[in-house]
Design a protein around this motif. Structure first.
Motif, PDB file in Angstrom:
ATOM      1  N   LEU A  30      35.267  33.221  31.178  1.00  0.00           N
ATOM      2  CA  LEU A  30      35.846  33.867  32.350  1.00  0.00           C
ATOM      3  C   LEU A  30      34.745  34.549  33.145  1.00  0.00           C
ATOM      4  CD1 LEU A  30      39.071  35.361  30.836  1.00  0.00           C
ATOM      5  CD2 LEU A  30      38.869  33.562  32.527  1.00  0.00           C
ATOM      6  N   PRO A  31      34.975  34.688  34.463  1.00  0.00           N
ATOM      7  CA  PRO A  31      33.954  35.344  35.279  1.00  0.00           C
ATOM      8  C   PRO A  31      33.612  36.727  34.728  1.00  0.00           C
ATOM      9  CG  PRO A  31      36.033  35.047  36.458  1.00  0.00           C
ATOM     10  CD  PRO A  31      36.091  34.223  35.246  1.00  0.00           C
ATOM     11  N   VAL A 275      58.287  30.859  36.372  1.00  0.00           N
ATOM     12  CA  VAL A 275      57.242  31.583  37.094  1.00  0.00           C
ATOM     13  C   VAL A 275      57.594  31.661  38.585  1.00  0.00           C
ATOM     14  CG1 VAL A 275      54.799  31.642  37.656  1.00  0.00           C
ATOM     15  CG2 VAL A 275      55.525  30.786  35.446  1.00  0.00           C
ATOM     16  N   LEU A 276      58.062  30.525  39.138  1.00  0.00           N
ATOM     17  CA  LEU A 276      58.384  30.469  40.564  1.00  0.00           C
ATOM     18  C   LEU A 276      59.697  31.179  40.862  1.00  0.00           C
ATOM     19  CD1 LEU A 276      57.440  26.720  40.971  1.00  0.00           C
ATOM     20  CD2 LEU A 276      56.105  28.674  41.745  1.00  0.00           C
ATOM     21  N   LYS A 279      59.597  34.928  40.813  1.00  0.00           N
ATOM     22  CA  LYS A 279      58.968  35.549  41.979  1.00  0.00           C
ATOM     23  C   LYS A 279      59.958  35.625  43.150  1.00  0.00           C
ATOM     24  CE  LYS A 279      55.106  35.937  44.938  1.00  0.00           C
ATOM     25  NZ  LYS A 279      53.954  35.393  45.613  1.00  0.00           N
ATOM     26  N   VAL A 280      60.735  34.557  43.343  1.00  0.00           N
ATOM     27  CA  VAL A 280      61.694  34.538  44.445  1.00  0.00           C
ATOM     28  C   VAL A 280      62.721  35.661  44.278  1.00  0.00           C
ATOM     29  CG1 VAL A 280      63.527  33.208  45.560  1.00  0.00           C
ATOM     30  CG2 VAL A 280      61.438  32.067  44.813  1.00  0.00           C
ATOM     31  N   ILE A 290      53.063  37.069  34.811  1.00  0.00           N
ATOM     32  CA  ILE A 290      51.914  36.173  35.024  1.00  0.00           C
ATOM     33  C   ILE A 290      51.373  36.335  36.440  1.00  0.00           C
ATOM     34  CG2 ILE A 290      51.200  33.772  35.251  1.00  0.00           C
ATOM     35  CD1 ILE A 290      53.139  33.041  33.111  1.00  0.00           C
ATOM     36  N   THR A 291      52.283  36.235  37.411  1.00  0.00           N
ATOM     37  CA  THR A 291      51.853  36.329  38.805  1.00  0.00           C
ATOM     38  C   THR A 291      51.132  37.650  39.056  1.00  0.00           C
ATOM     39  OG1 THR A 291      53.953  35.242  39.229  1.00  0.00           O
ATOM     40  CG2 THR A 291      52.652  35.856  41.136  1.00  0.00           C
ATOM     41  N   ILE A 294      47.615  37.940  37.651  1.00  0.00           N
ATOM     42  CA  ILE A 294      46.526  37.220  38.299  1.00  0.00           C
ATOM     43  C   ILE A 294      46.223  37.791  39.668  1.00  0.00           C
ATOM     44  CG2 ILE A 294      45.788  35.020  39.232  1.00  0.00           C
ATOM     45  CD1 ILE A 294      47.092  33.650  37.040  1.00  0.00           C
ATOM     46  N   THR A 295      47.267  37.998  40.464  1.00  0.00           N
ATOM     47  CA  THR A 295      47.006  38.398  41.846  1.00  0.00           C
ATOM     48  C   THR A 295      46.596  39.860  41.949  1.00  0.00           C
ATOM     49  OG1 THR A 295      49.386  38.582  42.057  1.00  0.00           O
ATOM     50  CG2 THR A 295      48.368  36.643  43.005  1.00  0.00           C
ATOM     51  N   ARG A 298      42.607  40.385  37.908  1.00  0.00           N
ATOM     52  CA  ARG A 298      42.976  39.506  36.800  1.00  0.00           C
ATOM     53  C   ARG A 298      43.121  40.297  35.497  1.00  0.00           C
ATOM     54  NH1 ARG A 298      40.944  34.085  39.475  1.00  0.00           N
ATOM     55  NH2 ARG A 298      42.415  34.555  41.107  1.00  0.00           N
ATOM     56  N   TYR A 300      43.385  39.803  32.126  1.00  0.00           N
ATOM     57  CA  TYR A 300      43.220  38.741  31.133  1.00  0.00           C
ATOM     58  C   TYR A 300      43.864  39.003  29.786  1.00  0.00           C
ATOM     59  CZ  TYR A 300      40.254  36.388  34.432  1.00  0.00           C
ATOM     60  OH  TYR A 300      39.793  35.753  35.543  1.00  0.00           O
ATOM     61  N   LEU A 303      47.371  37.848  30.249  1.00  0.00           N
ATOM     62  CA  LEU A 303      47.419  36.401  30.476  1.00  0.00           C
ATOM     63  C   LEU A 303      47.228  35.621  29.189  1.00  0.00           C
ATOM     64  CD1 LEU A 303      45.399  35.602  33.695  1.00  0.00           C
ATOM     65  CD2 LEU A 303      47.753  35.023  33.160  1.00  0.00           C
ATOM     66  N   ILE A 307      49.917  33.002  27.628  1.00  0.00           N
ATOM     67  CA  ILE A 307      49.610  31.584  27.448  1.00  0.00           C
ATOM     68  C   ILE A 307      49.893  31.154  26.014  1.00  0.00           C
ATOM     69  CG2 ILE A 307      47.750  29.886  27.439  1.00  0.00           C
ATOM     70  CD1 ILE A 307      46.466  31.655  29.675  1.00  0.00           C
TER      71      ILE A 307
ATOM     72  N   LEU B 190      50.998  23.107  26.800  1.00  0.00           N
ATOM     73  CA  LEU B 190      51.167  24.140  27.816  1.00  0.00           C
ATOM     74  C   LEU B 190      51.998  23.572  28.963  1.00  0.00           C
ATOM     75  CD1 LEU B 190      47.841  26.068  28.336  1.00  0.00           C
ATOM     76  CD2 LEU B 190      50.048  26.965  27.659  1.00  0.00           C
ATOM     77  N   MET B 202      40.403  30.926  35.769  1.00  0.00           N
ATOM     78  CA  MET B 202      39.026  30.851  35.287  1.00  0.00           C
ATOM     79  C   MET B 202      38.022  31.033  36.413  1.00  0.00           C
ATOM     80  SD  MET B 202      38.592  27.996  32.377  1.00  0.00           S
ATOM     81  CE  MET B 202      36.898  28.457  32.058  1.00  0.00           C
ATOM     82  N   SER B 204      36.420  32.798  39.669  1.00  0.00           N
ATOM     83  CA  SER B 204      36.438  34.198  40.084  1.00  0.00           C
ATOM     84  C   SER B 204      37.251  34.366  41.367  1.00  0.00           C
ATOM     85  CB  SER B 204      35.024  34.720  40.269  1.00  0.00           C
ATOM     86  OG  SER B 204      34.260  33.790  40.983  1.00  0.00           O
ATOM     87  N   PHE B 286      52.223  29.280  46.754  1.00  0.00           N
ATOM     88  CA  PHE B 286      53.324  30.234  46.760  1.00  0.00           C
ATOM     89  C   PHE B 286      53.023  31.420  45.848  1.00  0.00           C
ATOM     90  CE2 PHE B 286      57.196  31.552  44.439  1.00  0.00           C
ATOM     91  CZ  PHE B 286      57.857  32.180  45.479  1.00  0.00           C
ATOM     92  N   LEU B 287      52.346  31.171  44.737  1.00  0.00           N
ATOM     93  CA  LEU B 287      52.042  32.242  43.790  1.00  0.00           C
ATOM     94  C   LEU B 287      50.839  33.068  44.239  1.00  0.00           C
ATOM     95  CD1 LEU B 287      52.562  30.390  40.410  1.00  0.00           C
ATOM     96  CD2 LEU B 287      54.033  32.111  41.446  1.00  0.00           C
TER      97      LEU B 287
END
Lengths: 335, 349
Positions: A30-31, A275-276, A279-280, A290-291, A294-295, A298, A300, A303, A307, B190, B202, B204, B286-287
């Motif tokens: 990961l970064p 997931v979708l 959100k709606v 999850i959303t 990440i947004t 992050r 991790y 996450l 997963i 998955l 993954m 950045s 969308f996400l």
């Protein structure tokens, strides 16, 4: 039978180990590297050193992997970067919401899909059949988050049949027992809360059910069509059995075998779709988690746990389905 | 034409399938234990069987010719091919069709632009404005181009990697095969969108390439399984046996005999994958994990970002890209399923 179970369990273990190895590699790449990924960018240097030591990142790679596996097996995923809460706690809050939604969607998909697929096959080539096929193709081709917005717009803005979002009307305080709100209401006899939760559940469940529904209709239809051509159906007809008996015992029972397996496979579609959908409708389950993870910078640790959990659920459900399949169909047992 | 290899899995007499979608999803109540794996057995069994079906042909050319002949008589295929053809034409000739530059902001549009009002149709701009005062119609037309780009690239990357893995597994067999197929099992474990999300996380920061890559990887295990099954079936076929008896080098048998004959099923799958790819790309947008370039006109991006944000203000911003995606996804699905049915030797007369 026992041999099948043992072998399947062994395969399951192998798959999960391979998956955890991949997640381990993922986390390392990961970064910013694993320590920064797990602590966030603002952590102090002292904490970084501490975590590097604790996680064993100053040790050989195999030791690192060993420690990682140890944490995975004991369910220790650290704390969420965003909120600081333990990851297991964050997940156990969101998990029942997603399961409740997914179960409701599956009930709709199976409850509607099997009869529709059966009727389409029986009246093959007639208008109901054509309409059903067109419907399933549309169901597969529509982006489900768009369908979600469409349903939401029609049923909550234009005609106020359903609430637009959330799992419960604000202000309505329910007692949490299992985290499944509909069930909680029934258990604690807060029937108003139960009804309210169900009322909130309907639109998201319909949205999420679209793809599994389309797939189940098609599988049922194809499967019934196949069984209709079987010799034993002709034999049953020839010996003068009643139509109802033939339909129930000979056709449906045999045709449903592949449908059972499909239900297992659709677990993946449900988790993706959740997931979708979440959100709606601002549902607050794993999908929302999850959303957000990440947004909103992050997150991790969260996450990584989601997963693994999602893969575990998917693999275990499919194992159960396969085992039940071997149980239902005697031919699998014999071999 | 009845073939011992294809018929082995399906001992039942069947009637010809005349509907799209009735050709796949074959139920196998008596599925052998051999094909029971950790997950996705149905999916795998189906892929394997499809692979066998397309591989079982003795003369590759005649199968293709036969399939084309049947496709041309199938109305479903014609509708699908027309949609796909029109879409590709619009994508190629977008600069000639579109009335305006898709990234230019127009003063007559921006001056009426507020947070809760986006101008609809006006003279010269029949679809009205987008949230930044650009011509929405032109963006829709150019959108075909970007959508085709994302879909084709994602499909090609997924196909190439999948074919590589599948071909190696199928050609070598043994432990190489076992290891590679376990790897595809893990990828299939998955849920597809979750895998894509994991991959995007993954990087950045997201870009058009992270989206294409993530969407592509999701399809790799499907292609790999399909090709491997097909190659394994080829291994036992008469023409490979003949080649081996003639002393053709193993490498040439794989490259010249097994691989070309196995590709039909892969190409069909690619058609279906395209539809999934543009839907997944839209889902990622969308996400909030999509392409951050505000100038890029891509349907999934337009639907997922602007369509979502301004759904209450001007729902057309969602409706038009959504409709475009649905029609194109439908076109590719129809074409793909008609093709799949056409190459199925069971339907050969």
């Amino acid at each position: 039978m026992l041999r099948v179970i043992v072998r399947r369990l062994l395969q399951l273990v192998v798959t999960l180990i391979a998956l955890s190895a991949l997640i381990f590699i993922w986390l390392r790449n990961l970064p910013g590297g694993p320590v920064e990924a797990l602590l966030g960018e603002r952590a102090t240097p002292e904490r970084r050193v501490l975590l590097t030591k604790a996680l064993g990142y100053d040790q050989p790679i195999l030791v690192q992997y060993g420690k990682f596996m140890q944490r995975v097996v004991t369910g220790d995923f650290g704390n969420s970067i965003r909120t600081g809460d333990p990851v297991t706690e964050v997940i156990s809050r969101a998990f029942p919401a997603t399961i409740e939604l997914a179960l409701a969607a599956m009930i709709i998909a199976v409850g509607l899909g099997v009869p529709l697929g059966y009727l389409a096959a029986r009246w093959r080539g007639r208008s109901l059949d054509n309409l059903t096929i067109a419907g399933t193709l549309l169901g597969i081709s529509i982006p489900i988050f768009f369908l979600g917005y469409l349903l939401k717009d029609v049923f909550t803005q234009n005609i106020h049949w359903f609430p637009p979002s959330g799992r419960l009307t604000t202000g309505l305080d329910n007692t949490h027992v299992t985290g499944f709100f509909v069930l909680d209401g029934l258990l604690t006899r807060e029937f108003d809360a139960s009804a309210d939760a169900l009322w909130h559940l309907i639109l998201p469940a319909i949205t999420l059910a679209t793809i599994p529904l389309a797939v189940i209709v098609r599988i049922t239809r194809a499967s019934v069509l196949d069984v209709l051509n079987e010799d034993y159906v002709r034999t049953a007809e020839a010996k003068g059995l009643r139509h109802r008996t033939i339909r129930g015992r000979h056709i449906l029972r045999n045709a449903l075998l592949p449908v059972v397996t499909t239900i297992g496979l659709q677990t993946g579609a449900l988790l993706s779709g959740a997931v979708l959908t979440e959100k709606v409708y601002n549902w607050g389950g794993l999908g929302t988690l999850i959303t957000d993870s990440i947004t909103g910078g992050r997150d991790y640790p969260v996450l990584q746990a989601i997963i693994l959990l999602a893969a575990l659920v998917f693999v275990v459900v499919n194992l159960l389905v396969d085992l039940s399949y071997a149980f239902i169909d005697p031919r699998v047992r014999v071999r | 034409m009845s073939d011992p290899i294809t018929q082995a899995g399906a001992p039942t007499p069947r009637s010809g399938n005349d509907k799209p979608g009735s050709g796949d999803d074959k139920p196998r109540p008596g599925m052998s234990e051999r094909s029971i794996g950790v997950l996705g057995d149905r999916k795998k069994a189906r892929l394997d069987e499809l692979a066998r079906a397309s591989a079982s042909d003795r003369g590759g050319v005649s199968l293709v010719r036969d399939a084309v002949r049947r496709l041309r008589r199938n109305p479903v295929a014609i509708v699908g091919a027309s949609i796909v053809g029109l879409f590709i034409l619009v994508a190629i000739f977008a600069p000639l069709i579109a009335p305006h530059d898709p990234v230019q902001r127009f003063d007559e549009l921006t001056k009426n632009l507020t947070v809760d009002s986006i101008p609809g149709a006006t003279a010269g701009h029949p679809f009205g404005s987008d949230p930044l005062g650009r011509d929405f119609l032109s963006r829709m037309i150019y959108g075909a181009r970007q959508t085709l780009f994302v879909g084709v690239l994602a499909t090609l990357i997924g196909l190439s990697l999948g074919v590589l893995i599948g071909a190696i597994a199928g050609a070598f067999g043994g432990w190489v095969d076992v290891v590679l197929m376990r790897l595809t099992d893990v990828m299939l474990a998955l849920p597809s969108l979750l895998l894509a999300i994991t991959l995007v996380a993954m990087a950045s920061r997201s870009s058009q390439w992270t989206v294409i890559f993530a969407v592509a990887i999701v399809s790799v295990p499907i292609f790999a399984r399909l090709l491997r099954g097909s190659m394994l079936a080829q291994r036992e076929s008469d023409h490979v046996l003949a080649a081996r008896a003639l002393g053709v080098k193993e490498r040439n048998i794989v490259l010249r005999h097994m691989l070309p004959n196995s590709l039909t099923a892969v190409i069909v799958q690619a058609t279906l994958t395209f539809a999934v790819a543009i839907l997944d790309a839209a889902a990622l947008s969308f996400l909030g994990l999509g392409d951050p370039d505000i100038n890029r006109a891509e349907w999934g991006l337009m639907l997922g970002v602007d369509g979502q944000r301004y759904f209450e203000v001007r729902p057309e911003l969602a409706y038009y890209p959504a409709l475009a995606i649905i029609v194109v996804a439908l076109g590719f699905t129809l074409l793909g399923e008609a093709m799949r049915e056409a190459i199925d030797p069971k339907n050969r007369r």
